[in-house]
Write an enzyme that holds these catalytic residues in place. Structure first.
Site, PDB file in Angstrom:
ATOM      1  N   GLU A   1       4.481  -4.977   7.176  1.00  0.00           N
ATOM      2  CA  GLU A   1       3.813  -3.811   7.771  1.00  0.00           C
ATOM      3  C   GLU A   1       4.323  -3.488   9.171  1.00  0.00           C
ATOM      4  O   GLU A   1       4.408  -2.321   9.571  1.00  0.00           O
ATOM      5  CB  GLU A   1       2.297  -4.036   7.828  1.00  0.00           C
ATOM      6  CG  GLU A   1       1.595  -3.970   6.483  1.00  0.00           C
ATOM      7  CD  GLU A   1       1.509  -5.308   5.765  1.00  0.00           C
ATOM      8  OE1 GLU A   1       2.270  -6.241   6.121  1.00  0.00           O
ATOM      9  OE2 GLU A   1       0.688  -5.407   4.841  1.00  0.00           O
TER      10      GLU A   1
ATOM     11  N   GLU B   1      -1.066  -9.068  -0.491  1.00  0.00           N
ATOM     12  CA  GLU B   1      -2.503  -9.241  -0.230  1.00  0.00           C
ATOM     13  C   GLU B   1      -3.305  -9.227  -1.527  1.00  0.00           C
ATOM     14  O   GLU B   1      -4.255  -9.993  -1.693  1.00  0.00           O
ATOM     15  CB  GLU B   1      -2.979  -8.150   0.736  1.00  0.00           C
ATOM     16  CG  GLU B   1      -2.372  -8.340   2.123  1.00  0.00           C
ATOM     17  CD  GLU B   1      -2.601  -7.146   3.035  1.00  0.00           C
ATOM     18  OE1 GLU B   1      -2.257  -6.013   2.632  1.00  0.00           O
ATOM     19  OE2 GLU B   1      -3.122  -7.338   4.140  1.00  0.00           O
TER      20      GLU B   1
ATOM     21  N   GLY C   1       0.430  -4.825   0.948  1.00  0.00           N
ATOM     22  CA  GLY C   1      -0.762  -4.837   0.101  1.00  0.00           C
ATOM     23  C   GLY C   1      -0.534  -5.554  -1.220  1.00  0.00           C
ATOM     24  O   GLY C   1      -1.484  -6.082  -1.810  1.00  0.00           O
TER      25      GLY C   1
ATOM     26  N   ALA D   1       0.859  -1.175   0.000  1.00  0.00           N
ATOM     27  CA  ALA D   1       0.000   0.000   0.000  1.00  0.00           C
ATOM     28  C   ALA D   1       0.900   1.231   0.000  1.00  0.00           C
ATOM     29  O   ALA D   1       2.064   1.160   0.399  1.00  0.00           O
ATOM     30  CB  ALA D   1      -0.889  -0.025   1.229  1.00  0.00           C
TER      31      ALA D   1
HETATM   32  N1  CO8 Z   1       4.567   3.144  -0.748  1.00  0.00           N
HETATM   33  C1  CO8 Z   1       4.981   4.284  -1.313  1.00  0.00           C
HETATM   34  N2  CO8 Z   1       6.111   4.390  -2.016  1.00  0.00           N
HETATM   35  C2  CO8 Z   1       6.856   3.280  -2.162  1.00  0.00           C
HETATM   36  C3  CO8 Z   1       6.492   2.042  -1.604  1.00  0.00           C
HETATM   37  C4  CO8 Z   1       5.277   2.004  -0.870  1.00  0.00           C
HETATM   38  N3  CO8 Z   1       4.818   0.856  -0.329  1.00  0.00           N
HETATM   39  N4  CO8 Z   1       7.444   1.146  -1.895  1.00  0.00           N
HETATM   40  C5  CO8 Z   1       8.373   1.774  -2.621  1.00  0.00           C
HETATM   41  N5  CO8 Z   1       8.021   3.071  -2.796  1.00  0.00           N
HETATM   42  C6  CO8 Z   1       8.767   4.112  -3.516  1.00  0.00           C
HETATM   43  C7  CO8 Z   1       9.988   4.553  -2.742  1.00  0.00           C
HETATM   44  O1  CO8 Z   1       9.643   5.510  -1.751  1.00  0.00           O
HETATM   45  C8  CO8 Z   1      10.839   5.132  -3.848  1.00  0.00           C
HETATM   46  O2  CO8 Z   1      10.334   6.417  -4.168  1.00  0.00           O
HETATM   47  P1  CO8 Z   1      11.363   7.658  -4.219  1.00  0.00           P
HETATM   48  O3  CO8 Z   1      12.312   7.343  -5.355  1.00  0.00           O
HETATM   49  O4  CO8 Z   1      10.464   8.834  -4.487  1.00  0.00           O
HETATM   50  O5  CO8 Z   1      12.057   7.707  -2.904  1.00  0.00           O
HETATM   51  C9  CO8 Z   1      10.531   4.231  -5.033  1.00  0.00           C
HETATM   52  O6  CO8 Z   1       9.278   3.583  -4.723  1.00  0.00           O
HETATM   53  C10 CO8 Z   1      11.569   3.145  -5.218  1.00  0.00           C
HETATM   54  O7  CO8 Z   1      11.719   2.458  -3.993  1.00  0.00           O
HETATM   55  P2  CO8 Z   1      13.146   2.173  -3.310  1.00  0.00           P
HETATM   56  O8  CO8 Z   1      14.106   3.254  -3.671  1.00  0.00           O
HETATM   57  O9  CO8 Z   1      12.915   1.919  -1.862  1.00  0.00           O
HETATM   58  O10 CO8 Z   1      13.550   0.834  -4.088  1.00  0.00           O
HETATM   59  P3  CO8 Z   1      14.539  -0.305  -3.557  1.00  0.00           P
HETATM   60  O11 CO8 Z   1      14.765  -1.197  -4.719  1.00  0.00           O
HETATM   61  O12 CO8 Z   1      15.722   0.303  -2.872  1.00  0.00           O
HETATM   62  O13 CO8 Z   1      13.705  -1.099  -2.427  1.00  0.00           O
HETATM   63  C11 CO8 Z   1      11.751  -2.189  -1.503  1.00  0.00           C
HETATM   64  C12 CO8 Z   1      12.557  -1.835  -2.774  1.00  0.00           C
HETATM   65  C13 CO8 Z   1      12.552  -3.140  -0.616  1.00  0.00           C
HETATM   66  C14 CO8 Z   1      10.467  -2.883  -1.967  1.00  0.00           C
HETATM   67  C15 CO8 Z   1      11.436  -0.913  -0.718  1.00  0.00           C
HETATM   68  O14 CO8 Z   1      10.895   0.052  -1.611  1.00  0.00           O
HETATM   69  C16 CO8 Z   1      10.445  -1.102   0.400  1.00  0.00           C
HETATM   70  O15 CO8 Z   1      10.774  -1.625   1.451  1.00  0.00           O
HETATM   71  N6  CO8 Z   1       9.169  -0.664   0.179  1.00  0.00           N
HETATM   72  C17 CO8 Z   1       8.150  -0.721   1.189  1.00  0.00           C
HETATM   73  C18 CO8 Z   1       7.651  -2.145   1.377  1.00  0.00           C
HETATM   74  C19 CO8 Z   1       6.604  -2.151   2.443  1.00  0.00           C
HETATM   75  O16 CO8 Z   1       6.826  -1.872   3.602  1.00  0.00           O
HETATM   76  N7  CO8 Z   1       5.379  -2.505   2.050  1.00  0.00           N
HETATM   77  C20 CO8 Z   1       4.271  -2.560   2.946  1.00  0.00           C
HETATM   78  C21 CO8 Z   1       3.539  -1.260   2.850  1.00  0.00           C
HETATM   79  S1  CO8 Z   1       2.309  -1.111   4.110  1.00  0.00           S
HETATM   80  C22 CO8 Z   1       1.014  -1.978   3.545  1.00  0.00           C
HETATM   81  O17 CO8 Z   1       0.990  -2.539   2.480  1.00  0.00           O
HETATM   82  C23 CO8 Z   1      -0.105  -1.987   4.512  1.00  0.00           C
HETATM   83  C24 CO8 Z   1      -1.405  -2.448   3.925  1.00  0.00           C
HETATM   84  C25 CO8 Z   1      -2.455  -2.264   4.973  1.00  0.00           C
HETATM   85  C26 CO8 Z   1      -3.210  -1.010   4.787  1.00  0.00           C
HETATM   86  C27 CO8 Z   1      -4.335  -1.026   5.726  1.00  0.00           C
HETATM   87  C28 CO8 Z   1      -5.389   0.008   5.394  1.00  0.00           C
HETATM   88  C29 CO8 Z   1      -6.706  -0.243   6.077  1.00  0.00           C
END
Ligand code: CO8
Length: 242
Positions: free
Chosen positions: A116, A96, A93, A50
């Site tokens: 998360e 999911e 997400g 997400a």
């Molecule tokens: N949300 C927003 N932006 C994201 C996300 C995300 N989940 N994942 C990556 N991005 C963005 C980064 O911020 C980055 O943007 P910018 O260049 O502007 O800084 C761009 O995508 C590229 O990402 P990275 O530079 O981090 O790329 P890497 O190759 O270094 O790393 C990863 C890749 C390991 C996947 C890393 O991006 C990461 O850890 N991402 C987050 C993963 C995560 O924690 N996902 C869970 C999110 S929370 C969720 O899904 C909760 C759902 C429940 C919601 C409940 C509502 C009721």
């Protein structure tokens, strides 16, 4: 086939993506010409979760009143079979969303997880429930509590994905699976999907009773006559979806 295409954010699922994916799949679900729906992402990311930036400033009442992400539930209510073709990150997400699909195919580059907890939140699109049903409590607890990810091999061994294929073969393979499903009788495929899905909702006895009722019902279709006639006449079946 739907392709998530938000490369700057690794296909992070914001509200706009949710609304577009749900609307597109519901439109396909209403289309009698569509026999199977494939959802995929990019080689690097199916979806990295997400959208964290969109969620960060929200308060409890914002989330509650908007019923944040409730629309994703509608994906699980589609009657047309769905295939998730996952390469790269399927986190939070993203994992999911993949689990909301009926068939989950993974590239050998796929990475699954519910990280998360590292953000101070918990899964919110069904991850705590569907991951646990897919891989069992032992692995689900570890993944949800530590945020550890698993690669495609581990995901297949654990029963999260049906098959792992080389990354270059993922989309062709997913389309081939979808074509196979779409070549079946559509109403019978819908009933088969409904019967398997019921296994997650009810007791064994009720599930078997539900299956038996549907099994009897398929004998009202022209496609049952066609399928069984084709077998006895040693020719391929040509289902008419009725
Ligand atoms: N949300 C927003 N932006 C994201 C996300 C995300 N989940 N994942 C990556 N991005 C963005 C980064 O911020 C980055 O943007 P910018 O260049 O502007 O800084 C761009 O995508 C590229 O990402 P990275 O530079 O981090 O790329 P890497 O190759 O270094 O790393 C990863 C890749 C390991 C996947 C890393 O991006 C990461 O850890 N991402 C987050 C993963 C995560 O924690 N996902 C869970 C999110 S929370 C969720 O899904 C909760 C759902 C429940 C919601 C409940 C509502 C009721």
């Amino acid at each position: 086939m739907l392709t998530l295409n938000r490369p700057a954010a690794l296909n992070a699922l914001n509200l706009q993506v949710m609304n577009e994916v749900v609307a597109a799949t519901e439109a396909l679900d209403r289309d009698p010409e569509c026999g199977c729906i494939v959802i995929t992402g990019s080689p690097k990311a199916f979806a990295a979760g997400a959208d964290i930036k969109e969620m960060r400033p929200q308060g409890y009442l914002d989330m509650y009143l908007a019923d944040w992400f409730a629309a994703w539930d509608r994906l699980g209510q589609l009657r047309t079979p769905t295939v998730a073709a996952v390469s790269g990150y399927a986190l939070g997400g993203g994992c999911e969303l993949a689990m909301l699909c009926d068939i989950l195919l993974a590239a050998d580059t796929a990475v699954f997880g519910q990280p998360e907890i590292r953000l101070g939140v918990i899964p919110g699109i069904g991850g705590s429930q569907r991951l646990t049903r897919a891989v069992g409590k032992a692995k689900a607890m570890e993944l949800v509590l530590t945020g550890r990810t698993m690669d495609a091999t581990e995901a297949e061994r654990a029963g999260l994905v049906s098959r792992v294929v080389p990354a270059d073969d993922l989309v062709p393979e997913a389309l081939a699976v979808a074509e196979t499903v779409a070549g079946m009788s559509l109403p019978v495929a819908m009933m088969a999907k409904e019967a398997v899905a019921r296994a997650f909702e009810t007791t064994l006895a009720e599930g078997v009773r539900f299956e038996r009722r549907l099994f009897h019902a398929v004998f009202a279709t022209a496609d049952q006559k066609e399928g069984m006639s084709a077998f006895t006449e040693k020719r391929p079946a040509a289902f008419r979806h009725r």
